[in-house]
Design a protein around this motif. Structure first.
Motif, mmCIF file in Angstrom:
data_model
loop_
_atom_site.group_PDB
_atom_site.id
_atom_site.type_symbol
_atom_site.label_atom_id
_atom_site.label_comp_id
_atom_site.label_asym_id
_atom_site.label_seq_id
_atom_site.Cartn_x
_atom_site.Cartn_y
_atom_site.Cartn_z
ATOM 1 N N ASN A 115 0.867 -1.174 0.000
ATOM 2 C CA ASN A 115 0.000 0.000 0.000
ATOM 3 C C ASN A 115 0.907 1.228 0.000
ATOM 4 O OD1 ASN A 115 -1.826 2.042 0.406
ATOM 5 N ND2 ASN A 115 -2.689 1.218 2.293
ATOM 6 N N GLU A 116 0.896 1.992 -1.089
ATOM 7 C CA GLU A 116 1.885 3.037 -1.253
ATOM 8 C C GLU A 116 1.327 4.447 -1.136
ATOM 9 O OE1 GLU A 116 4.437 2.292 -4.562
ATOM 10 O OE2 GLU A 116 4.990 0.313 -3.787
ATOM 11 N N CYS A 117 0.090 4.568 -0.641
ATOM 12 C CA CYS A 117 -0.486 5.895 -0.430
ATOM 13 C C CYS A 117 -1.682 5.774 0.495
ATOM 14 C CB CYS A 117 -0.897 6.515 -1.762
ATOM 15 S SG CYS A 117 -1.723 8.113 -1.583
ATOM 16 N N SER A 118 -1.707 6.600 1.551
ATOM 17 C CA SER A 118 -2.832 6.547 2.482
ATOM 18 C C SER A 118 -4.060 7.243 1.913
ATOM 19 C CB SER A 118 -2.441 7.195 3.811
ATOM 20 O OG SER A 118 -2.115 8.570 3.630
ATOM 21 N N HIS A 153 4.811 10.805 -4.898
ATOM 22 C CA HIS A 153 3.968 11.993 -4.859
ATOM 23 C C HIS A 153 4.767 13.277 -5.057
ATOM 24 C CE1 HIS A 153 1.129 9.096 -3.317
ATOM 25 N NE2 HIS A 153 0.185 9.977 -3.509
ATOM 26 N N SER A 201 9.855 3.441 -2.624
ATOM 27 C CA SER A 201 9.191 4.567 -1.975
ATOM 28 C C SER A 201 8.552 4.144 -0.661
ATOM 29 C CB SER A 201 8.135 5.170 -2.902
ATOM 30 O OG SER A 201 7.181 4.198 -3.295
ATOM 31 N N ILE A 202 8.200 2.866 -0.539
ATOM 32 C CA ILE A 202 7.634 2.304 0.683
ATOM 33 C C ILE A 202 8.477 1.102 1.088
ATOM 34 C CG2 ILE A 202 5.627 1.215 1.755
ATOM 35 C CD1 ILE A 202 5.206 4.155 1.121
ATOM 36 N N PRO A 241 0.453 8.277 8.760
ATOM 37 C CA PRO A 241 1.144 8.236 7.459
ATOM 38 C C PRO A 241 1.388 9.637 6.894
ATOM 39 C CG PRO A 241 -1.160 7.684 7.176
ATOM 40 C CD PRO A 241 -0.936 7.769 8.650
ATOM 41 N N ASP A 283 3.201 15.508 2.734
ATOM 42 C CA ASP A 283 3.040 14.269 1.972
ATOM 43 C C ASP A 283 2.264 13.259 2.815
ATOM 44 O OD1 ASP A 283 3.226 12.438 -0.081
ATOM 45 O OD2 ASP A 283 5.349 12.796 -0.428
ATOM 46 N N ALA A 320 2.642 9.495 2.616
ATOM 47 C CA ALA A 320 3.065 8.108 2.393
ATOM 48 C C ALA A 320 4.165 7.657 3.351
ATOM 49 C CB ALA A 320 3.506 7.927 0.949
ATOM 50 N N ILE A 343 4.519 5.191 5.372
ATOM 51 C CA ILE A 343 3.772 3.955 5.611
ATOM 52 C C ILE A 343 4.732 2.799 5.864
ATOM 53 C CG2 ILE A 343 2.136 2.304 4.610
ATOM 54 C CD1 ILE A 343 1.114 4.608 2.840
#
Length: 705
Positions: A84-87, A476, A580-581, A674, A684, A686, A688
């Motif tokens: 999961n790369e974006c909340s 992002h 990125s995560i 997050p 931002d 992310a 996470i």
């Protein structure tokens, strides 16, 4: 003989992309799909199970997980991580053997029906209703027809119609969870025509665990309808036709009913004037006081899919498959003031032949072509000097051949080779010329050795590639109208991978130990220029990852089965820098299934080991401009548990209920939102490392006629 050869062609077409086999499910798959063909093929020396190590999730396993989507079904399976790369936008990436999400290719019935940008959004909308099984093949060149899948392939196999049946399933749960599923299968009186009709609707509301007015998990609503028709034209020809339509809407950011009245109200509130502060005291843990649009992320996706396959028996020794597939992916989106629209259209055609040369050699050969055109537009960034559109043209023409050789009853060897002509071109006027124009040779070998009736070894090695084209959603940071976005890629990503697996099968006790290594050259990565402009470029050093996993299952009694797994992922520094995560490094799981004539109880617990977030470049602050508010640099170990209970009221009606994330573990409950500010004061969403979805309760009823 003719019916057997034609059935062999159908089986080959359905399982070609991931020649799947697992100790527990192989017999079941062949009995369902072939209906007696297996024995005939073995007598002819055509098929002796399969060679390549591939995990298979059957319909029962999917139901036990209460999985509505592909991502729910395969997450935390051996070697699989759904990141999961974006909340806010909830973008999900399917990672195989530690490789990145863009390195995974999704197939439907062995055919590409997903475009390149389909791997970013609407993955959660790939429904499991009407899915017979999911086949996961890990490693570069894992599929003879998808060499660009340098992480591996996920093949979703549609349920065929073998009888007249209708099933309906309705479920409701917390967070406004809603699911409605329906499937109907029918066959003609002469048995020559079968049809499968599928529909699914599901919805999930936003979640705001720290009550600051900004969601950590978005609202999501999905619609899927599809149809599969199979028709025997005569004794030697069969045709398959499948069409599908998928729609998905995602909304994250201001909580509807709290800070904003509706999705449309949040988007239409855009005025281009930023607030002085987004949160009380500029602290992301406090109440949100900014404008609704400043944290709104909305994505609407519409995808059309279709394929047609003609399966023919050309002679007693040769069968053929001619197939064409089509996919169109349209996206309309809004990211905190930045609009983005994209249309991605793909066409694919394949001619494949299977020939029994001798009792010891089975030859597969053919050619395919893929063409894809993606066009995107953004009004917000269009006039920014440093902005380059990510619109592209992508074309691949390839030929392939594979010889499956059985020198003895104990040894099987499949040697394959693909040659592809690849062109990839970013078509923006600021990017003249063709970025990639290469001929790529992708060999692969798979070997299987039967040590005994219970012990089997498998060894696979192969080469693959990927054109680094669609990266708009990978970070992002590129959504910044003041800076723009640049592209500097000129080579295919190239990968080499090898995998060894040792399996044990003694009936009540089964187990597999495997180790895999993948190395990637020219790995694409998002960097920054000296002026701070995000730029898609390629790393000079090789990125690599090694994966070790062990999986075991034991039937304690006729009613009780226990499965356990343990995994370790070792990424080199180059690969770590590209994420990125933070990905999974260590993981272990245990599953318990207790089943009687009427009751089924399924329990699953997964443990995730701790990670050092500085290894992945994490740096964020809860309070804007306050270095003392540095967010945690260590991701603690945690566990997530689920349970489902099902009871059969009659032969046709079942009721069920369950809890997901029973103990309500989220990183937010641990005090880590997050949301964050970077060192320059940029906002931002992310940061996470753990679950963002909390506990969910659901109940449902299923009926069949």
């Amino acid at each position: 003989m003719k019916h057997s050869i034609l059935a062999a062609a159908i089986l080959s077409a359905l399982t070609f992309s991931a020649q799947a086999e697992t100790t527990a499910t192989d017999d079941e798959i062949e009995k369902i799909e072939v209906r007696g063909v297996r024995q005939k093929l073995q007598q002819d020396g055509r098929l002796k199970d399969v060679i390549q190590k591939t995990e298979v999730l059957d319909e029962l396993m999917i139901q036990n997980k209460n999985a509505l989507s592909l991502t729910d079904a395969i997450n935390n399976e051996p070697g699989v991580n759904v990141s999961n790369e974006c909340s806010m936008c909830g973008v999900k990436r399917i990672m195989l053997n530690g490789m990145k999400g863009e390195h995974t290719t999704i197939l439907v019935d062995g055919l590409p029906t997903h475009t390149m940008i389909s791997g970013y959004y609407a993955v959660d909308a790939i429904s499991t209703t009407g899915v017979d099984r999911i086949e996961i093949a890990r490693g570069a060149g894992a599929s003879l027809i998808a060499p660009e899948a340098i992480g591996g392939t996920v093949n979703v196999v549609t349920k065929q119609a073998y009888e007249n049946e209708v099933s309906v399933d309705i479920a409701k749960g917390s967070h406004d969870f809603t699911a409605m599923k329906g499937m109907a299968t029918g066959i003609s009186d002469d048995g020559k025509t079968g049809i499968t009709l599928i529909g699914q609707y599901d919805k999930q509301d936003q979640e705001d665990h720290d009550d600051n007015g900004v969601s950590e998990a978005p609202f999501q609503e999905n619609y899927t309808v599809s149809s599969l028709v199979s028709h025997d034209l005569n004794d030697t020809n069969n045709i398959h036709l499948r069409v599908a339509k998928v729609r998905s809407e995602i909304f994250g950011g201001p909580v509807i009913g709290d800070n904003v009245g509706s999705i449309q109200e949040a988007i239409s509130s855009y005025d281009g004037v930023e607030s002085d502060s987004l949160f009380v005291g500029d602290d992301v843990r406090n109440e949100y006081i900014g404008k609704a649009w400043e944290t709104t992320e909305w994505i609407e996706t519409n995808r059309d899919e279709a394929y047609i396959k003609l399966l023919s028996e050309l002679s007693d020794y040769t069968t053929s498959e001619f197939a064409v597939s089509y996919a169109r992916h349209e996206q309309d989106s809004f990211y905190e003031g930045i609009d983005y629209r994209a249309k991605d259209t793909m066409y694919y055609a394949r001619a494949k032949f299977d020939t029994e040369l001798t009792d010891n050699h089975f030859l597969t050969y053919g050619a395919d072509i893929r063409t894809e055109e993606m066009r995107s537009h953004t009004d917000a960034l269009h006039d920014v000097e440093a902005y380059v559109s990510d619109s592209f043209d992508y074309d691949v023409k390839g030929v392939f051949i594979q010889d499956t050789w059985t020198p003895t009853d104990d040894i099987e060897i499949a040697m394959a080779l693909r040659v592809d002509k690849v062109t990839a071109d970013f078509v923006d006027d600021k990017k003249p010329g063709t970025e990639i124009d290469e001929t790529f040779i992708a060999p692969r070998v798979d070997m299987r050795y039967f040590h005994s009736d219970t012990w089997t070894s498998r060894l696979s090695a192969g080469r693959g590639y990927r054109a680094p084209l669609s990266f708009f959603e990978t970070d992002h940071g590129i959504l910044d109208s003041e800076k723009g976005y640049l592209i500097d890629v000129d080579s295919l990503e190239e990968s080499l991978s090898a995998n060894y697996a040792l399996s044990y099968d003694a009936g009540t006790l089964t187990g597999t130990f495997s180790v895999a290594h993948s190395n990637v050259q020219n790995l694409a990565s998002l960097q920054e220029t000296d002026d701070g402009v995000p730029i898609l470029t390629q790393l000079d050093e090789d990125a690599s990852v090694t994966t070790v996993d062990i999986v075991a299952g034991y039937s304690l009694t006729d009613e009780l089965t226990i499965n356990a797994s343990a995994e370790y992922f070792d990424y080199n520094d180059v690969f770590r820098s590209s994420y990125s995560i933070a990905p999974v490094e260590t993981r272990a799981g245990i599953e318990l299934e207790w089943k009687t004539d009427d009751f089924t109880v399924f329990w699953n617990t997964t443990w995730f080991g701790e990670r050092d977030l500085t290894d992945y470049g994490y740096e964020g602050y809860d309070i804007k401009g306050d270095p003392s508010s540095l967010k945690s640099q260590d991701a603690p170990a945690f566990t997530v548990s689920d349970v489902k209970v099902q009871y059969s009221l009659t032969d046709q009606i079942k009721v069920y209920g369950g809890l997901s994330n029973i103990f309500n573990y989220t990183q937010i409950e641990e005090g880590e939102s997050p949301l964050f500010y970077d060192a320059d004061g940029g906002y931002d969403v992310a940061y996470i490392y753990g679950p963002l979805h909390g506990r969910e309760f659901y109940v449902g009823i299923e009926g069949k006629l």
